[in-house]
Scaffold this motif. Structure first.
Motif, short mmCIF file in Angstrom:
data_model
loop_
_atom_site.label_atom_id
_atom_site.label_comp_id
_atom_site.label_asym_id
_atom_site.label_seq_id
_atom_site.Cartn_x
_atom_site.Cartn_y
_atom_site.Cartn_z
N ARG A 38 16.34 44.28 18.65
CA ARG A 38 15.73 43.07 19.24
C ARG A 38 16.02 43.10 20.73
NH1 ARG A 38 17.33 37.71 20.50
NH2 ARG A 38 15.73 36.18 19.96
N ALA A 40 15.57 40.62 24.00
CA ALA A 40 15.24 39.25 24.39
C ALA A 40 15.19 39.11 25.91
CB ALA A 40 16.27 38.28 23.81
N PRO A 43 14.12 32.93 29.82
CA PRO A 43 12.98 32.07 30.18
C PRO A 43 12.38 32.33 31.56
CG PRO A 43 14.64 30.78 29.05
CD PRO A 43 15.24 32.16 29.27
N THR A 46 9.52 35.00 31.68
CA THR A 46 8.38 34.94 30.75
C THR A 46 7.31 33.98 31.24
OG1 THR A 46 9.24 33.14 29.38
CG2 THR A 46 9.99 35.37 28.85
N GLU A 48 5.78 31.88 29.34
CA GLU A 48 5.93 30.61 28.62
C GLU A 48 7.09 29.77 29.15
OE1 GLU A 48 5.95 33.60 27.02
OE2 GLU A 48 3.88 33.59 26.34
N ALA A 50 10.10 30.21 28.22
CA ALA A 50 11.05 30.16 27.10
C ALA A 50 11.45 31.59 26.77
CB ALA A 50 10.40 29.51 25.88
N GLU A 51 12.61 31.74 26.14
CA GLU A 51 13.03 33.09 25.76
C GLU A 51 11.97 33.74 24.88
OE1 GLU A 51 17.19 34.49 24.48
OE2 GLU A 51 16.08 34.37 22.58
N VAL A 52 11.70 35.00 25.16
CA VAL A 52 10.76 35.79 24.36
C VAL A 52 11.50 37.01 23.87
CG1 VAL A 52 8.66 37.20 24.42
CG2 VAL A 52 8.71 34.99 25.59
N ALA A 53 11.39 37.28 22.58
CA ALA A 53 12.06 38.44 22.00
C ALA A 53 11.03 39.35 21.32
CB ALA A 53 13.11 38.01 21.00
N TRP A 54 11.24 40.63 21.49
CA TRP A 54 10.44 41.64 20.81
C TRP A 54 11.36 42.38 19.85
CZ3 TRP A 54 5.28 43.35 21.76
CH2 TRP A 54 4.60 42.62 22.72
N ALA A 90 0.53 43.12 24.57
CA ALA A 90 0.17 41.87 23.87
C ALA A 90 -1.23 41.47 24.30
CB ALA A 90 1.18 40.78 24.24
N GLN A 92 -2.11 38.97 25.88
CA GLN A 92 -2.07 38.40 27.22
C GLN A 92 -1.95 39.46 28.30
OE1 GLN A 92 0.04 37.74 24.72
NE2 GLN A 92 -0.29 35.59 24.18
#
Length: 138
Positions: A38, A40, A43, A46, A48, A50-54, A90, A92
């Motif tokens: 993972r 992460a 924020p 990103t 958004e 907010a935290e984004v995790a792949w 993605a 986006q």
């Protein structure tokens, strides 16, 4: 012994601007999900806010530090003599980060010590996972 490894690494976010922004990224490996890594993003890094995790394959990261790997949403390849590029695809758009290969290798060594490659299946609880699937399907 802990079943989770977390390591913060400095990643350089590749943008269209000439300067690359450095951000702290957290790598996480959990023995309960032995095939996955993972990553992460905090924020501020990103869209958004907010935290984004792949979540992607540990094997992909392990192979990608030495040779180009991946054809899907996550792609990994060496860059120069001391960096690895990880691309996230993605709807986006595409995000690319440069990380020092030595930091990735350190994380991967720690993960290998926790669950050696080829032994991941020994850490799966298939009965529990099947029960969860059956419960969710009901």
């Amino acid at each position: 012994m802990s079943t989770v490894i977390e390591q913060t690494v400095q990643a350089r976010l590749v943008a269209s601007a000439p300067r690359m922004e450095t951000i702290p990224v957290t790598l996480r490996y959990d023995r309960e999900d032995p095939f996955a890594v993972r990553m992460a993003f905090p924020p501020p890094a990103t869209l958004e806010g907010a935290e984004v995790a792949w979540v992607f394959s540990r094997e992909l990261l392990l192979a990608g530090v030495d040779a180009p790997m991946g054809v899907g949403d996550v792609r990994v390849h060496p860059y120069g003599y001391d960096r690895t590029v990880i691309e996230f695809h993605a709807p986006q758009g595409v995000a690319m980060v440069h990380i020092r290969t030595a930091e990735l290798r350190r994380f991967l060594r720690r993960a290998q010590a926790l669950v050696p490659a080829g032994r991941e299946h020994l850490h799966l609880d298939l009965d529990h996972d099947l029960a969860e699937l059956m419960r969710d399907a009901a």
